[in-house]
Design a protein around this motif. Structure first.
Motif, PDB file in Angstrom:
ATOM      1  N   GLY A 140       6.465  12.104   3.333  1.00  0.00           N
ATOM      2  CA  GLY A 140       5.896  12.903   2.251  1.00  0.00           C
ATOM      3  C   GLY A 140       5.503  14.259   2.815  1.00  0.00           C
ATOM      4  N   LYS A 147       2.260  15.798  -5.819  1.00  0.00           N
ATOM      5  CA  LYS A 147       2.934  14.998  -4.796  1.00  0.00           C
ATOM      6  C   LYS A 147       1.946  14.522  -3.747  1.00  0.00           C
ATOM      7  N   LYS A 148       1.123  15.428  -3.251  1.00  0.00           N
ATOM      8  CA  LYS A 148       0.308  15.000  -2.106  1.00  0.00           C
ATOM      9  C   LYS A 148      -0.674  13.898  -2.477  1.00  0.00           C
ATOM     10  N   TYR A 151       1.312  10.522  -2.958  1.00  0.00           N
ATOM     11  CA  TYR A 151       1.697   9.834  -1.724  1.00  0.00           C
ATOM     12  C   TYR A 151       0.604   8.876  -1.241  1.00  0.00           C
ATOM     13  N   GLU A 152      -0.621   9.128  -1.663  1.00  0.00           N
ATOM     14  CA  GLU A 152      -1.683   8.189  -1.285  1.00  0.00           C
ATOM     15  C   GLU A 152      -1.417   6.835  -1.958  1.00  0.00           C
ATOM     16  N   PHE A 154       1.572   5.937  -3.221  1.00  0.00           N
ATOM     17  CA  PHE A 154       2.893   5.487  -2.770  1.00  0.00           C
ATOM     18  C   PHE A 154       2.802   4.845  -1.384  1.00  0.00           C
ATOM     19  N   GLY A 155       1.925   5.407  -0.556  1.00  0.00           N
ATOM     20  CA  GLY A 155       1.758   4.913   0.811  1.00  0.00           C
ATOM     21  C   GLY A 155       1.230   3.488   0.883  1.00  0.00           C
ATOM     22  N   MET A 160       4.840   5.182   5.150  1.00  0.00           N
ATOM     23  CA  MET A 160       4.892   6.631   4.935  1.00  0.00           C
ATOM     24  C   MET A 160       4.348   7.428   6.096  1.00  0.00           C
ATOM     25  N   VAL A 162       3.088  11.592   6.280  1.00  0.00           N
ATOM     26  CA  VAL A 162       2.979  12.813   5.477  1.00  0.00           C
ATOM     27  C   VAL A 162       2.893  14.038   6.385  1.00  0.00           C
TER      28      VAL A 162
END
Ligand code: BJ8
Length: 422
Positions: A140, A147-148, A151-152, A154-155, A160, A162
């Protein structure tokens, strides 16, 4: 295809939902691509790759994994593929361009999140993307807030890493970026159990530059008047550049370019002479997001340039190839990536200059600025782009949309009115 079914099952895909996705994708592709007249023969390769996007290419990735190679997923053109290749790993783009799993996605990200983010999260939660499921590591990046923060969430579902992408382009930002590129390199070295050598990095740089050079060549040729290839086809080529084997892809695009040159010599175009020529600028259009180009090209215009990450933003700059040591080459990579004019940067004036230049070079009659709904960076910059283009006397139409088909008729009306006016 029974052998693929087993592969998909082993990837733990939701087979029923995945069958549904492939069916819709196939139909959509048929309507938008196979219906075109006078396509170049070289496009057969792209049709083949797309028809096998969840088949043969995924099988290649699984075979590579079985041979001990690692698969790296990414959502952004800031992730340096040169380093991935130098470690004999494979990098694939995971941005997604279709509504799927939206309801599930909205349980972990807010509703007012752009469709691209909801899509990659939805694909993951619905277990329908064989690429996401094949990845050993997903990268990420801290670009937009959407997005940022996504990603939390998604992670928690996937492995992941980042990368921090700076927001400005001062000397300190370059220092930060180099540290992040080195941290990425370390992470991949640990994952692969290998070390980046100068020879392998040199080769990685050359491979990615060759891919960019083939796409640059295509971008020059497509700008001929009359244009020899549809905008839809070039968008597809750019989309496939994120999935396909880079060496094979480069070769196929160069073969296609040879055919385009012959077509230009015969003064043949894909659309009649005097067809209004448009540039698309803005957010990336991830596969299978073909909605707007299709609307434009069925409204009496043709797209001759894409100013986006699935377009010229990803191919315009090359990495300097003169470095000999790993450190020199890492520096060259950092310099090249710092030139990316993503709207996440501020003030990002270079994007305005690049758009003006591309409008001139590709001799467009107008620009359509495309932002995904809820995308702060690009909807903000649409105002600046319009101001810049007005000064250059290039008309612009600003469009905000998502992946749904509900606004197709309304968009068509607006695009047609714009095409008539220019
Ligand atoms: S370098 S453009 S690929 S960040 S559309 S998710 S910006 S809210 S995609 Fe991008 Fe890298 Fe920049 Fe390119 Fe956010 Fe906007 Fe959604 Fe977006």
């Amino acid at each position: 295809e029974p052998s693929y079914r087993e592969m998909w099952e082993n990837l733990n895909l939701d087979i029923e939902a995945h069958d549904g996705l492939l069916e819709v994708l196939g139909k959509f592709y048929g309507d938008i691509y196979m219906s075109q007249q006078g396509r170049l023969q070289g496009m057969e390769y792209l049709d083949f790759v797309l028809s096998e996007v969840h088949g043969l290419r995924v099988k290649e990735l699984i075979d590579a994994k079985n041979a001990g190679r690692k698969i790296i997923g990414s959502f952004c053109v800031f992730v340096p593929e040169e380093i991935t290749l130098a470690l004999d790993a494979i990098q694939v783009g995971l941005c997604a361009g279709a509504d799927a799993g939206t309801e599930a996605a909205e349980t972990v990200v807010p509703r007012n999140t752009c469709a691209l983010i909801k899509s990659f999260i939805g694909f993951k939660m619905a277990r329908i993307c064989p690429y996401t499921e094949s990845c050993d590591l997903i990268i990420g990046e801290t670009t937009c807030d959407g997005k940022k923060k996504a990603y939390e969430a998604f992670g928690e579902m996937a492995p992941m890493h980042v990368m921090e992408v700076p927001q400005r382009k001062e000397a300190d930002d370059r220092v930060l970026w180099k540290a992040e590129v080195l941290r990425f390199k370390d992470k991949l070295e640990k994952l692969t159990g290998k070390k980046v050598s100068a020879a392998a990095l040199k080769k990685g740089i050359k491979t990615v530059n060759d891919k960019r050079r083939a796409l640059q060549r295509l971008n020059v040729l497509r700008a001929a008047d009359p244009t020899p290839i549809s905008g839809r086809d070039v968008l597809l080529i750019n989309q496939i550049s994120f999935y396909d084997d880079p060496v094979r892809f480069t070769q196929s695009i160069n073969t296609l370019c040879d055919q385009i040159e012959e077509r230009i010599d015969r003064n043949e175009g894909i659309a009649p002479a005097k067809t209004p020529r448009l540039m698309l600028a803005g957010c990336p259009m991830a596969v299978p997001n073909w909605k707007l180009p299709y609307i434009i090209e069925s409204s009496g215009a043709v797209v001759v340039s894409e100013e986006s990450c699935i377009g010229t933003r990803n191919t315009r700059d090359l990495v300097d190839e003169s470095g000999e040591t790993v450190d020199e080459m890492i520096d060259a990579i950092c310099d090249r990536y710092m030139k990316i004019d993503c709207a996440c940067f501020t003030p990002n004036n270079e994007r305005m200059e690049n758009i003006k230049k591309l409008a001139e070079e590709t001799k467009v009659d107008g620009v359509i600025h495309y932002s995904l709904m809820f995308c702060q960076p690009y909807t903000h910059e649409a105002f600046k782009v319009e101001k810049t283009l007005t000064q250059a006397q290039v008309p612009m139409l600003s469009i905000e949309t998502d992946y749904s088909m509900e606004d197709v008729e309304q968009l068509k009306t607006r695009v047609e009115a714009f095409v008539e006016m220019i």
